[in-house]
Design an enzyme around this catalytic site. Structure first.
Site, PDB file in Angstrom:
ATOM      1  N   ASP A 136      -9.591  -4.075   8.649  1.00 41.08           N
ATOM      2  CA  ASP A 136      -9.132  -5.443   8.449  1.00 41.08           C
ATOM      3  C   ASP A 136      -8.692  -6.093   9.761  1.00 41.08           C
ATOM      4  O   ASP A 136      -8.573  -5.408  10.796  1.00 41.08           O
ATOM      5  CB  ASP A 136      -7.982  -5.481   7.427  1.00 41.08           C
ATOM      6  N   ASN A 169       3.658  -1.746  -1.176  1.00 38.94           N
ATOM      7  CA  ASN A 169       3.259  -2.299  -2.480  1.00 38.94           C
ATOM      8  C   ASN A 169       1.972  -1.662  -3.002  1.00 38.94           C
ATOM      9  O   ASN A 169       1.373  -2.156  -3.951  1.00 38.94           O
ATOM     10  CB  ASN A 169       3.105  -3.821  -2.377  1.00 38.94           C
ATOM     11  N   HIS A 185      -0.884  -1.396  -1.391  1.00 40.50           N
ATOM     12  CA  HIS A 185      -2.155  -1.943  -0.896  1.00 40.50           C
ATOM     13  C   HIS A 185      -2.891  -0.930  -0.025  1.00 40.50           C
ATOM     14  O   HIS A 185      -2.287  -0.052   0.591  1.00 40.50           O
ATOM     15  CB  HIS A 185      -1.976  -3.300  -0.195  1.00 40.50           C
ATOM     16  N   GLU A 220      -4.374  -6.484  -1.694  1.00 45.49           N
ATOM     17  CA  GLU A 220      -3.033  -6.573  -2.252  1.00 45.49           C
ATOM     18  C   GLU A 220      -3.080  -6.350  -3.771  1.00 45.49           C
ATOM     19  O   GLU A 220      -4.162  -6.367  -4.367  1.00 45.49           O
ATOM     20  CB  GLU A 220      -2.456  -7.966  -1.937  1.00 45.49           C
TER      21      GLU A 220
HETATM   22  C1  F6R Z   1      -4.043  -1.362   8.349  1.00 44.05           C
HETATM   23  C2  F6R Z   1      -4.063  -1.536   6.901  1.00 44.05           C
HETATM   24  C3  F6R Z   1      -2.840  -1.468   6.039  1.00 44.05           C
HETATM   25  C4  F6R Z   1      -1.845  -0.392   6.460  1.00 44.05           C
HETATM   26  C5  F6R Z   1      -0.607  -0.426   5.562  1.00 44.05           C
HETATM   27  C6  F6R Z   1       0.455   0.531   6.051  1.00 44.05           C
HETATM   28  O1  F6R Z   1      -5.328  -1.486   8.891  1.00 44.05           O
HETATM   29  O2  F6R Z   1      -5.114  -1.759   6.397  1.00 44.05           O
HETATM   30  O3  F6R Z   1      -3.214  -1.282   4.701  1.00 44.05           O
HETATM   31  O4  F6R Z   1      -2.470   0.856   6.371  1.00 44.05           O
HETATM   32  O5  F6R Z   1      -0.069  -1.718   5.532  1.00 44.05           O
HETATM   33  O6  F6R Z   1       0.933   0.082   7.264  1.00 44.05           O
HETATM   34  P1  F6R Z   1       1.946   0.949   8.145  1.00 44.05           P
HETATM   35  O7  F6R Z   1       1.168   2.125   8.617  1.00 44.05           O
HETATM   36  O8  F6R Z   1       2.325   0.040   9.288  1.00 44.05           O
HETATM   37  O9  F6R Z   1       3.071   1.304   7.247  1.00 44.05           O
END
Ligand code: F6R
Length: 256
Positions: free
Chosen positions: A80, A149, A151, A156
């Site tokens: 992403d 959450n 995701h 989301e």
């Molecule tokens: C990042 C992504 C997100 C993260 C998630 C956890 O490319 O796609 O889904 O993996 O938000 O983020 P952290 O590792 O910062 O807790």
């Protein structure tokens, strides 16, 4: 020591590896990625950003410097990118990948794909990104983190397993969580391009790394509740080759 665990509750084919702490979990994932690259030097990797994988990337760089692995024939696709941030913006995911990994290994820059946050038409760029993944032969090994959450990538809550790479709006909770990387919450982009859940589910193998108590509930709901759009990571139960690599904190709510 890592102890592979098997789940007793909700029928889920995921393998679960519980490691002592985040350092051990990160090393475990790095070892799995390095072994996969050595087994198939032209592998197509799917990569994640965020706080969680940074230690894994540091371990991979360490292994590259020690001559244990090469990336010259590897292709990568990131999950992403924020819309509105070009690759030179320090909070862009392209910038993150360059500084955490790509600049330190021998991967061909032309073979590193991250959605372009500066694309003039993000919706058609998303469609093109899917085509690029297909042209590369699909993703062999996809690394994921998980949001508080539930995701995965920026899919989301509310995201269906049929979703493809597309433009999405970030939830207020994700914007708030990611504000820690920006000067203020107002600077966090509100939209992103993300691989869809359907895109992720097409990867041949999936590794999800989660560390810390803050992820424990999302991990439990993903693994031990019936799949639903409320917890996007729960759709991973539809995939035949998923491994959750957790530290003890992220595993603390599981009934193993
Ligand atoms: C990042 C992504 C997100 C993260 C998630 C956890 O490319 O796609 O889904 O993996 O938000 O983020 P952290 O590792 O910062 O807790």
């Amino acid at each position: 020591m890592n102890k592979p665990a098997s789940l007793s509750a909700h029928a889920h084919s995921a393998k679960v590896i519980v490691c002592r702490d985040a350092t051990a979990a990160s090393r475990t994932v790095a070892n799995m990625i390095v072994a996969a690259v050595n087994a198939k030097p032209s592998i197509v990797l799917g990569l994640a950003t965020g706080g969680t994988p940074t230690a894994t990337y540091a371990n991979i760089v360490e292994d590259f410097r020690a001559g244990k692995v090469q990336f010259k024939d590897v292709t990568s696709f990131n999950l992403d990118e924020y819309i509105g941030l070009s690759g030179t913006h320090p909070q862009s995911f392209r910038y993150f990948m360059q500084s955490e990994l790509f600049d330190h290994i021998d991967i061909d820059p032309n073979n590193t794909f991250v959605p372009e946050g500066g694309a003039s038409d993000p919706a058609s760029h998303a469609i093109q990104y899917e085509a690029q993944i297909a042209a590369a032969g699909g993703i062999d090994l996809q690394l994921l983190g998980i949001g508080h959450n539930g995701h995965i990538a920026f899919n989301e809550p509310g995201s269906l397993p049929s979703t493809r790479t597309r433009v999405v709006e970030l939830t207020p909770s994700t914007i708030e969580k990611n504000a820690r990387f920006f000067a203020s919450v107002d600077e966090v982009p509100k939209t992103a391009i993300t691989m869809g859940i359907g895109t992720i589910l097409e990867a041949k193998q999936i590794l999800l790394l989660a560390t810390g108590k803050g992820k424990a509930e999302a991990v439990r709901r993903s693994l031990q509740e019936a799949a639903s759009e409320e917890v996007p990571a729960s759709w991973l139960e539809q995939h035949p080759d998923v491994t959750f690599v957790l530290d003890e904190d992220a595993a603390s709510e599981l009934s193993l």
